[in-house]
Motif scaffolding. Structure first.
Motif, short mmCIF file in Angstrom:
data_model
loop_
_atom_site.label_atom_id
_atom_site.label_comp_id
_atom_site.label_asym_id
_atom_site.label_seq_id
_atom_site.Cartn_x
_atom_site.Cartn_y
_atom_site.Cartn_z
N GLN A 245 -27.02 56.11 32.95
CA GLN A 245 -25.81 55.40 32.52
C GLN A 245 -25.51 54.22 33.45
OE1 GLN A 245 -22.26 57.75 32.80
NE2 GLN A 245 -21.08 56.43 31.44
N LEU A 264 -29.02 54.51 27.43
CA LEU A 264 -27.88 55.28 26.93
C LEU A 264 -28.30 56.26 25.84
CD1 LEU A 264 -25.22 52.44 26.94
CD2 LEU A 264 -25.23 54.48 28.38
N ALA A 267 -29.48 59.08 27.90
CA ALA A 267 -28.32 59.72 28.54
C ALA A 267 -27.54 60.56 27.53
CB ALA A 267 -27.41 58.66 29.16
N LYS A 268 -27.44 60.05 26.32
CA LYS A 268 -26.74 60.79 25.26
C LYS A 268 -27.44 62.10 24.96
CE LYS A 268 -25.28 60.33 20.40
NZ LYS A 268 -25.26 59.43 19.23
N ILE A 277 -20.40 58.09 28.33
CA ILE A 277 -21.68 57.66 27.76
C ILE A 277 -21.45 57.20 26.31
CG2 ILE A 277 -23.93 58.49 26.96
CD1 ILE A 277 -24.04 60.19 29.51
N ASP A 280 -19.74 53.78 26.59
CA ASP A 280 -20.67 52.73 27.01
C ASP A 280 -21.66 52.39 25.90
OD1 ASP A 280 -19.42 52.68 29.42
OD2 ASP A 280 -21.10 53.45 30.60
N ARG A 281 -22.12 53.41 25.21
CA ARG A 281 -23.07 53.16 24.13
C ARG A 281 -22.40 52.37 23.01
NH1 ARG A 281 -25.52 55.64 19.66
NH2 ARG A 281 -27.77 55.25 19.58
#
Length: 497
Positions: A245, A264, A267-268, A277, A280-281
C-alpha cells in the motif's frame, strides 16, 4: 463535482481501525507462531506500533492425541469475537479463564489490550498501571501503556513513556520505531528519520522502521530511496499488505498509476477488509478516469466501516457527477452526520435541494454551510434566495443584517448582499458587474443578479442574465450547475452540452 466536493479535504481515519487490527496478533500468538510483521496494523491513519503479545502456555507434544484444552477453546472463541468487533463478549470470556492464569502479567496485558480495543482506555490504563506497580516496569507493559496513551491522544505522555523505555533499553527497536512514528505524525520529519535510522543501525531488516524511512523519503521527494525501502520490506514480507500500500502511494504520487493499481490489487487480496486499501484503490481508479470502478471501491470501504466519513466524500461526489442525485443526496446526508464540520456536504445538499426546488431544505443546508465557513458569502446569498422562495421573506433581512457587516465593504459581494437586503439598487450593481475584470467573480454576480430579477418577477431580465452566465462558461463554480438547471427548467437554449 468530484473536484469541487471531494478533493478539498482529507482526514485521517479514527483510531478504532488501529486497535481492532493489532488485537488479532495478541490472540494469534496464544495459539500459533506468526511472523512479527504479519501482526502489525495495516492502516497507518494514527501512530502505529507493535503491541507486545501475551505469551502462550507451553504447548503439549503435538503428536499426543489429547482433548482440546478448555483454555485454548476460550482463547480461540475470543479471537473470533474480536474479529467480529464484539469486545465486550471477548472480555466476558476472558474473565472466565482460570483465576491464576488471569493474574499473570501476560494475561493482564491481554486484558488491557481487549479493553483498549473496545474503547475503554481508562480501564486499560488502570490495568497496566496496576501491573507496573506489582510486576515492575517491564518494557512490554510500558510499551502497551504508551500505545494506550497514543490512542487516547495523549501524545506527550506517550512520548515520555517511550523515552523511558529507551532509557531502560537503548536498543528497544519497538519504542524507537514508535517514537519515529510519533515524530512523523507531528510532521517533524528529520526527527522521525533519525529514529528510523537508529533502529536500522540496530536491525537493518526492521520492517516497520524501513516503512517509516520509506515514508520520510517519499516526503523528501526521494522516490528511489523510498522505493528501495518498500521493496525490501515486500521481499521480506510478501504476505503483508501495508508495504504494498505504501509503495502504491509512492507510485501514485509519481504518476505511475498502473503500477500503483497493481500493488493495491495485491494488497486487496491480502487484506480484503482494509478500509484504507479500498480508499486508496478507489483514488487510483479515479485518477485513471474509471469512475464507476472507483465508486465500487468507495462503496466497499463504506461496507467495511460505514461510520467513517471519508469514503462518503468520494462516493457522494461521483454519484453527483454521474447524475445519481438521489444516491448523492443520501451520501451527502450521511457525510454531514458523520463529519458536521465538513461544510462542503451542506453546500452539496443545498445545491441538490435547489435543483428540486426544495427551498426550505436548501435554505437550511446553506445556512449550515455558512455557519461553518462564514467567509463564503456565496452560502449566505444562496440561503437568501432559497429563503425568499420558501415564502418566508420576512425573515431574510434579519439573517442578512448579521452577514453584511462580516463582508469586505464595497466589494461586489457586499453590494450584492445589500441588493438582496434592500431589494433595490440593481442598476448600480449591474454597472459594477459589467466593470469586473475577474471572470469567475463576474459570472457569479451575474447569476445572483439573474435570481434577483426572477424574484422581482422580471422574467425577461432574469433569462437574459442566466444566458450571460451560460455564455461565460465558468464551470468551476457551484453557481454554474444551478444556472444550467435554471436554463433547462426555463426551456432556454443550452449551448453547453
Amino acid at each position: 463535482m468530484v473536484k469541487d466536493y471531494m478533493l478539498r479535504k482529507r482526514s485521517q481515519h479514527g483510531k478504532r481501525w488501529l486497535v481492532i487490527t493489532v488485537i488479532f496478533g495478541i490472540f494469534t500468538s496464544c495459539a500459533t507462531s506468526v511472523p512479527r510483521a504479519s501482526l502489525e496494523p495495516e492502516k497507518g491513519p494514527t501512530v502505529t506500533a507493535s503491541i507486545p503479545t501475551a505469551k502462550a502456555p507451553e504447548e503439549k507434544n503435538p503428536t499426543e492425541k489429547a482433548p482440546v484444552d478448555k483454555t485454548e477453546q476460550i482463547l480461540t472463541s475470543m479471537q473470533t469475537l474480536m474479529q467480529r468487533g464484539d469486545f465486550s463478549k471477548a472480555l466476558e470470556l476472558f474473565n472466565g479463564l482460570p483465576i491464576d492464569l488471569i493474574a499473570t502479567a501476560d494475561m493482564q496485558r491481554m486484558k488491557a489490550t481487549i479493553l483498549a480495543a473496545g474503547g475503554n482506555l481508562p480501564e486499560a490504563r488502570t490495568t497496566l498501571q496496576n501491573l507496573l506497580s506489582t510486576d515492575g516496569e517491564k518494557e512490554e507493559t510500558l510499551f502497551l501503556l504508551a500505545h494506550v496513551e497514543g490512542l487516547a491522544g495523549n501524545i506527550k505522555e506517550q512520548k515520555q513513556i517511550l523515552e523511558k523505555i529507551v532509557s531502560i533499553n537503548p536498543k528497544n527497536t519497538q519504542a524507537l520505531t514508535t517514537l519515529g512514528d510519533v515524530a512523523y505524525a507531528a510532521k517533524t520529519y528529520k526527527l522521525a528519520e533519525a529514529y528510523y535510522k537508529k533502529v536500522l543501525s540496530i536491525d537493518p531488516n526492521h520492517s516497520e522502521a524501513l516503512i517509516g524511512k520509506g515514508k520520510v523519503d517519499r516526503y523528501n521527494k526521494n522516490p528511489k530511496s523510498a522505493e528501495e525501502a518498500f521493496n525490501k520490506v515486500i521481499s521480506m514480507n510478501p504476505d503483508w499488505a501495508l508495504p504494498l500500500q505504501e509503495r502504491a502511494r509512492l507510485y501514485r504520487e509519481n504518476n505511475f498509476l498502473r503500477e500503483a493499481l497493481a500493488d493495491l490489487d495485491k494488497a486487496k487480496e491480502l487484506a480484503p477488509r482494509d478500509y484504507w486499501i479500498a480508499l486508496d484503490r478507489g483514488n487510483v481508479l479515479l485518477d485513471l478516469g474509471k469512475k464507476e470502478e472507483a465508486l465500487k471501491e468507495y462503496e466497499r470501504a463504506i461496507s467495511i466501516d460505514g461510520d467513517y466519513f471519508l469514503a462518503y466524500v468520494y462516493s457522494a461526489g461521483i454519484k453527483d457527477e454521474l447524475e445519481d442525485y438521489k444516491g448523492a443526496e443520501q451520501a451527502y446526508k450521511r457525510l454531514s452526520e458523520l463529519n458536521p464540520d465538513y461544510y462542503f456536504a451542506f453546500e452539496a445538499l443545498g445545491v441538490l435541494y435547489m435543483r428540486d426546488k426544495r427551498w426550505a431544505q436548501a435554505k437550511d443546508a446553506f445556512i449550515e454551510a455558512y455557519k461553518r465557513s462564514p467567509n463564503h458569502s456565496t452560502y449566505a446569498l444562496l440561503a437568501a434566495i432559497a429563503w425568499y422562495r420558501s415564502g418566508k421573506a420576512q425573515n431574510v433581512k434579519g439573517f442578512l443584517e448579521k452577514v453584511i457587516p462580516l463582508v469586505e465593504p464595497n466589494s461586489l459581494d457586499w453590494y450584492m448582499l445589500r441588493l438582496y437586503y434592500d431589494f433595490s439598487g440593481d442598476t448600480d450593481i449591474a454597472t459594477r458587474i459589467g466593470n469586473e475584470k475577474k471572470l469567475d467573480v463576474k459570472a457569479r454576480m451575474l447569476y445572483y443578479l439573474a435570481q434577483y430579477y426572477d424574484l422581482k418577477g422580471n422574467i425577461n431580465l432574469a433569462n437574459k442574465y442566466f444566458m450571460l452566465v451560460r455564455d461565460m462558461n465558468r464551470r468551476n463554480m457551484i453557481e454554474w450547475r444551478l444556472n444550467q438547471w435554471e436554463i433547462e427548467a426555463r426551456g432556454l437554449p443550452n449551448l453547453s452540452s
